[in-house]
Design an enzyme around this catalytic site. Structure first.
Site, PDB file in Angstrom:
ATOM      1  N   HIS A  55       0.822  -1.225   0.000  1.00 46.17           N
ATOM      2  CA  HIS A  55       0.000   0.000   0.000  1.00 46.17           C
ATOM      3  C   HIS A  55       0.854   1.274   0.000  1.00 46.17           C
ATOM      4  CE1 HIS A  55      -3.510  -2.457   0.654  1.00 46.17           C
ATOM      5  NE2 HIS A  55      -3.090  -2.876   1.842  1.00 46.17           N
ATOM      6  N   ASP A 110      -2.564 -11.097  -1.789  1.00 43.68           N
ATOM      7  CA  ASP A 110      -3.039 -10.549  -0.524  1.00 43.68           C
ATOM      8  C   ASP A 110      -4.542 -10.277  -0.610  1.00 43.68           C
ATOM      9  OD1 ASP A 110      -1.617  -8.885   2.007  1.00 43.68           O
ATOM     10  OD2 ASP A 110      -3.541  -8.039   1.382  1.00 43.68           O
ATOM     11  N   HIS A 151      -6.026  -7.711   0.338  1.00 45.15           N
ATOM     12  CA  HIS A 151      -6.236  -6.322  -0.047  1.00 45.15           C
ATOM     13  C   HIS A 151      -5.592  -6.024  -1.405  1.00 45.15           C
ATOM     14  CE1 HIS A 151      -6.177  -6.396   4.447  1.00 45.15           C
ATOM     15  NE2 HIS A 151      -7.245  -5.635   4.280  1.00 45.15           N
ATOM     16  N   ASP A 175      -3.550 -12.827   4.392  1.00 47.96           N
ATOM     17  CA  ASP A 175      -4.829 -12.428   4.971  1.00 47.96           C
ATOM     18  C   ASP A 175      -5.977 -12.843   4.050  1.00 47.96           C
ATOM     19  OD1 ASP A 175      -3.889 -10.582   3.133  1.00 47.96           O
ATOM     20  OD2 ASP A 175      -4.060  -8.849   4.466  1.00 47.96           O
TER      21      ASP A 175
HETATM   22 ZN   LIG Z   1      -3.581  -7.324   3.266  1.00 48.92          ZN
END
Ligand SMILES: [Zn+2]
Length: 317
Positions: free
Chosen positions: A125, A163, A165, A250
């Site tokens: 990120h 991931d 996200h 995750d």
């Molecule tokens: Zn993540």
């Protein structure tokens, strides 16, 4: 004598590298935050129990990351991280970058076939906002990709991000770049809200950004199908010279932040698929960098399954 030399060379080239440093246990966030040193402590305990460490080649993170940081991040961002979060967190974040660089150097130089970077916090990120984004300070994988291109002459780099996200930082750095193919599976209703499949890159990079959203509860079959349908044909057309994995766990079932249902066996299948891509196009050259994963026990179990698969050397089955 000749045969013996060949055997030892082959054994060396087939090795899997393992990048870790005790500095990676430096805490960043307060108690109760999901991004904690115990994530890595759980991985280390599970790795010891697995017997895998004896089969891995330990690689030390590179200390000199200044030049590489600037391949992706601005002076203002680099300065703001140090000023805003202090020396200890800056050193931790830089060590994560150094870990990714060491892995790329070892794989590009042929010292190992592939490598796993067991670092925290995550990086995908991180952009140039002058602050932490989604637990990330510097974008380890984006920096590794640029470093591989500049230092090792590996022009086409595939980044596979599984991931939970979306890696908005990674996408932003390469959105107009045909030299980096970014592929991400994620829940686009989760943080940071990006990852629209309509965003496929721009300019010369059009077609080199592939977002595949998955719904809550997505299974092994769902994510494997997404890889087969969208990643494999694009990767084979792209012909990567290096494969990087933003290995976030995750997306595993029972994560504290995620809602997908990928099992350890699912990650084994994904690992074999990315290894098969690397085998077909770039002599198996693959670097996997830890991103998220916030149920320490589940994260540890998935990492052991992933790293064991990296050591198999039998991709594509
Ligand atoms: Zn993540």
């Amino acid at each position: 004598m000749w045969a013996g030399w060949r055997c030892s060379w082959a054994a060396s080239a087939a090795a899997t590298g393992w990048v870790y440093d005790p500095l990676f246990l430096t805490p960043v966030f307060g108690p109760g935050h999901p991004e904690q040193p115990r994530r890595l402590q759980a991985i280390l305990a599970a790795m010891d129990h697995s017997g895998l460490p004896a089969r891995l080649r330990n690689l030390a993170p590179r200390a000199d990351v200044d030049h590489a940081l600037r391949l992706v991040h601005t002076e203002a961002h680099i300065a703001a991280i140090r000023a805003g979060y202090g020396e200890a967190i800056d050193a931790l974040a830089r060590m994560g970058v150094g870990g990714a660089l060491a892995a790329v150097d070892a794989v590009a130089g042929g010292a190992v076939r592939n490598a796993f970077v067991c670092s925290r916090p995550p990086g995908h990120h991180a952009r140039n906002t002058g602050r932490e984004e989604g637990f990330c300070f510097f974008n380890n994988v984006a920096i590794a990709a640029r470093h591989a291109q500049r230092e090792s002459g590996l022009r086409r780099v595939l980044i596979v991000d599984w991931d939970y996200h979306h890696g908005d930082g990674t996408e932003s750095f390469f959105y107009e770049d045909p030299g980096v193919l970014y592929f991400s599976t994620h829940d686009w209703h989760a943080y940071p809200g990006t990852g629209d499949p309509a965003r496929r890159g721009a300019g010369a990079g059009a077609g080199y950004n592939i977002n595949v959203p998955l719904p809550c509860g997505a299974t092994d079959t769902d994510i494997v199908t997404a890889f087969e349908r969208y990643l494999l044909p694009a990767a084979d057309a792209f012909r990567p010279e290096l494969v990087l994995v933003s290995a976030g766990f995750d997306s595993r079932a029972d994560d504290l932040l995620g809602c997908l249902g990928v099992s350890d066996e699912g990650f084994v299948r994904l690992t074999r698929m990315v290894m098969a891509i690397a085998d077909r196009h770039c002599s198996g050259r693959l670097v996997s960098v830890l991103e998220g994963g916030y149920n320490p026990r589940g994260l540890a179990s998935a990492v052991v399954a992933h790293v064991r698969t990296l050591t198999e050397g039998q991709a594509g089955n």
